[in-house]
Scaffold this motif. Structure first.
Motif, PDB file in Angstrom:
ATOM      1  N   TYR A  33       0.839  -1.193   0.000  1.00 55.76           N
ATOM      2  CA  TYR A  33       0.000   0.000   0.000  1.00 55.76           C
ATOM      3  C   TYR A  33       0.875   1.245   0.000  1.00 55.76           C
ATOM      4  O   TYR A  33       1.917   1.276   0.654  1.00 55.76           O
ATOM      5  CB  TYR A  33      -0.871   0.069   1.258  1.00 55.76           C
ATOM      6  CG  TYR A  33      -1.627  -1.186   1.634  1.00 55.76           C
ATOM      7  CD1 TYR A  33      -1.002  -2.193   2.369  1.00 55.76           C
ATOM      8  CD2 TYR A  33      -2.969  -1.342   1.314  1.00 55.76           C
ATOM      9  CE1 TYR A  33      -1.696  -3.326   2.750  1.00 55.76           C
ATOM     10  CE2 TYR A  33      -3.671  -2.471   1.700  1.00 55.76           C
ATOM     11  CZ  TYR A  33      -3.032  -3.460   2.415  1.00 55.76           C
ATOM     12  OH  TYR A  33      -3.724  -4.582   2.796  1.00 55.76           O
ATOM     13  N   TYR A  35       0.220   5.208   1.145  1.00 57.87           N
ATOM     14  CA  TYR A  35      -0.697   6.130   1.803  1.00 57.87           C
ATOM     15  C   TYR A  35      -0.094   7.537   1.781  1.00 57.87           C
ATOM     16  O   TYR A  35       1.116   7.710   1.839  1.00 57.87           O
ATOM     17  CB  TYR A  35      -0.924   5.746   3.267  1.00 57.87           C
ATOM     18  CG  TYR A  35      -1.820   4.549   3.485  1.00 57.87           C
ATOM     19  CD1 TYR A  35      -1.297   3.260   3.491  1.00 57.87           C
ATOM     20  CD2 TYR A  35      -3.177   4.713   3.710  1.00 57.87           C
ATOM     21  CE1 TYR A  35      -2.112   2.168   3.721  1.00 57.87           C
ATOM     22  CE2 TYR A  35      -4.000   3.621   3.941  1.00 57.87           C
ATOM     23  CZ  TYR A  35      -3.461   2.355   3.936  1.00 57.87           C
ATOM     24  OH  TYR A  35      -4.275   1.276   4.156  1.00 57.87           O
ATOM     25  N   SER A  95       1.282  -6.173   3.739  1.00 58.43           N
ATOM     26  CA  SER A  95       0.558  -7.172   4.523  1.00 58.43           C
ATOM     27  C   SER A  95       0.441  -8.450   3.718  1.00 58.43           C
ATOM     28  O   SER A  95       0.723  -8.484   2.518  1.00 58.43           O
ATOM     29  CB  SER A  95      -0.844  -6.670   4.898  1.00 58.43           C
ATOM     30  OG  SER A  95      -1.710  -6.677   3.784  1.00 58.43           O
ATOM     31  N   GLU A 101      -2.651  -7.901   8.857  1.00 62.16           N
ATOM     32  CA  GLU A 101      -2.209  -6.727   9.601  1.00 62.16           C
ATOM     33  C   GLU A 101      -1.261  -5.968   8.701  1.00 62.16           C
ATOM     34  O   GLU A 101      -0.448  -6.570   8.011  1.00 62.16           O
ATOM     35  CB  GLU A 101      -1.486  -7.162  10.876  1.00 62.16           C
ATOM     36  CG  GLU A 101      -0.813  -6.046  11.635  1.00 62.16           C
ATOM     37  CD  GLU A 101       0.078  -6.569  12.753  1.00 62.16           C
ATOM     38  OE1 GLU A 101      -0.182  -7.679  13.260  1.00 62.16           O
ATOM     39  OE2 GLU A 101       1.046  -5.868  13.103  1.00 62.16           O
ATOM     40  N   ALA A 102      -1.388  -4.657   8.675  1.00 59.85           N
ATOM     41  CA  ALA A 102      -0.512  -3.837   7.846  1.00 59.85           C
ATOM     42  C   ALA A 102       0.696  -3.385   8.652  1.00 59.85           C
ATOM     43  O   ALA A 102       0.545  -2.896   9.772  1.00 59.85           O
ATOM     44  CB  ALA A 102      -1.273  -2.626   7.305  1.00 59.85           C
ATOM     45  N   PHE A 103       1.865  -3.548   8.074  1.00 61.79           N
ATOM     46  CA  PHE A 103       3.114  -3.099   8.685  1.00 61.79           C
ATOM     47  C   PHE A 103       3.592  -1.882   7.909  1.00 61.79           C
ATOM     48  O   PHE A 103       3.656  -1.916   6.683  1.00 61.79           O
ATOM     49  CB  PHE A 103       4.168  -4.208   8.633  1.00 61.79           C
ATOM     50  CG  PHE A 103       3.822  -5.404   9.471  1.00 61.79           C
ATOM     51  CD1 PHE A 103       2.998  -6.403   8.983  1.00 61.79           C
ATOM     52  CD2 PHE A 103       4.316  -5.530  10.763  1.00 61.79           C
ATOM     53  CE1 PHE A 103       2.664  -7.501   9.750  1.00 61.79           C
ATOM     54  CE2 PHE A 103       3.998  -6.639  11.539  1.00 61.79           C
ATOM     55  CZ  PHE A 103       3.168  -7.621  11.030  1.00 61.79           C
ATOM     56  N   PHE A 104       3.950  -0.847   8.635  1.00 61.31           N
ATOM     57  CA  PHE A 104       4.290   0.420   8.004  1.00 61.31           C
ATOM     58  C   PHE A 104       5.784   0.709   8.039  1.00 61.31           C
ATOM     59  O   PHE A 104       6.486   0.350   8.980  1.00 61.31           O
ATOM     60  CB  PHE A 104       3.558   1.568   8.704  1.00 61.31           C
ATOM     61  CG  PHE A 104       2.104   1.644   8.351  1.00 61.31           C
ATOM     62  CD1 PHE A 104       1.182   0.856   9.009  1.00 61.31           C
ATOM     63  CD2 PHE A 104       1.670   2.495   7.342  1.00 61.31           C
ATOM     64  CE1 PHE A 104      -0.163   0.914   8.673  1.00 61.31           C
ATOM     65  CE2 PHE A 104       0.333   2.558   7.002  1.00 61.31           C
ATOM     66  CZ  PHE A 104      -0.585   1.769   7.665  1.00 61.31           C
ATOM     67  N   GLY A 105       6.228   1.413   7.005  1.00 58.29           N
ATOM     68  CA  GLY A 105       7.570   1.947   6.997  1.00 58.29           C
ATOM     69  C   GLY A 105       7.619   3.276   7.734  1.00 58.29           C
ATOM     70  O   GLY A 105       6.606   3.764   8.225  1.00 58.29           O
ATOM     71  N   GLN A 106       8.818   3.868   7.790  1.00 58.63           N
ATOM     72  CA  GLN A 106       9.010   5.139   8.498  1.00 58.63           C
ATOM     73  C   GLN A 106       8.391   6.300   7.755  1.00 58.63           C
ATOM     74  O   GLN A 106       8.111   7.344   8.339  1.00 58.63           O
ATOM     75  CB  GLN A 106      10.509   5.406   8.678  1.00 58.63           C
ATOM     76  CG  GLN A 106      11.213   4.416   9.565  1.00 58.63           C
ATOM     77  CD  GLN A 106      11.201   4.850  11.021  1.00 58.63           C
ATOM     78  OE1 GLN A 106      10.311   5.552  11.459  1.00 58.63           O
ATOM     79  NE2 GLN A 106      12.199   4.422  11.767  1.00 58.63           N
TER      80      GLN A 106
END
Lengths: 113, 113
Positions: A33, A35, A95, A101-106
């Motif tokens: 994704y 965003y 994910s 579950e979505a894991f996000f970058g910085q």
């Protein structure tokens, strides 16, 4: 397990210039994704990939934004030409259906001046 | 269209006070529900999630959330907040169809020592 990697962390450009962001998701995660998070707001989905195919790009301003995930792994998001209102943090997340579950970058903080 | 509403934009509490952040979603199908937290200068991190079963879920750092299906709500609670809980809190919905994640606008929590 390595997390979602994004680069660069910060970018300052003038309006009408172009910019590109890069994301490497967690290994094995088929869904990626992008965003956009404007200051004071929640993340807004720009585009969602499943492997190298686009699932949802309904909120992507296609006249200036483009994204690709050619080999189904890492992805780039491009803005050309940039506008002042594009100033935001651009988040990449990944994910897998098994985890849901979505894991996000910085994130990449873009400032357009 | 799916949407996620967070009622409180800014909350200021003293340490040891109790916290409840509201979250309502609009989606007719089956969903997974999440609370993410973003500490200053850090990336979004999962606080807790609800997939099925017991509607009261417990997450990290003493947080819990209750899913009330009839009210389409997933409120976040903590009995006694700490200064280190100062952060942005985002409610998110993952729709089964398409695996999209939709976020609320976020609540900024400031805990005063």
């Amino acid at each position: 397990e390595a997390g979602v990697a994004q680069s660069p962390r910060y970018k300052i450009i003038e309006k009408r210039q172009s910019v590109a962001f890069w994301c490497n998701p967690i290994s094995g995660h088929a869904t990626l994704y992008w965003y956009q998070q404007i200051l004071g707001q929640g993340p807004k989905l720009l585009i969602q990939f499943q492997n190298n195919g686009v699932v949802d790009d309904s909120q992507l301003p296609k006249d200036r934004f483009s994204a690709e995930r050619l080999k189904g792994v890492d992805s780039t998001l491009k803005i050309q030409p940039a506008k002042l209102e594009d100033s935001a943090v651009y988040l990449c997340a990944s994910s897998s259906p098994r985890i849901s579950e979505a894991f996000f970058g910085q994130g990449t903080r873009l400032t357009v001046v | 269209a799916q949407s996620v509403s967070q009622h409180n934009h800014h909350v200021i509490l003293s340490e040891a006070a109790s916290l409840e952040l509201g979250c309502n979603y609009s989606y007719g199908g089956t969903v997974n529900l999440f609370w993410y937290v973003q500490y200053p200068g850090q990336h979004l991190q999962l606080l807790l999630k609800y997939f099925s079963g017991d509607p009261l879920v417990k997450g990290i750092k003493g947080f819990e959330a209750e899913f009330i299906k009839s009210k389409f709500s997933f409120n976040l609670r903590k009995p006694s907040v700490q200064w280190s809980d100062t952060a942005e809190y985002f409610c998110a919905v993952n729709a089964f169809t398409g695996n999209q994640f939709y976020f609320g606008t976020g609540t900024s929590l400031t805990v005063i020592p």
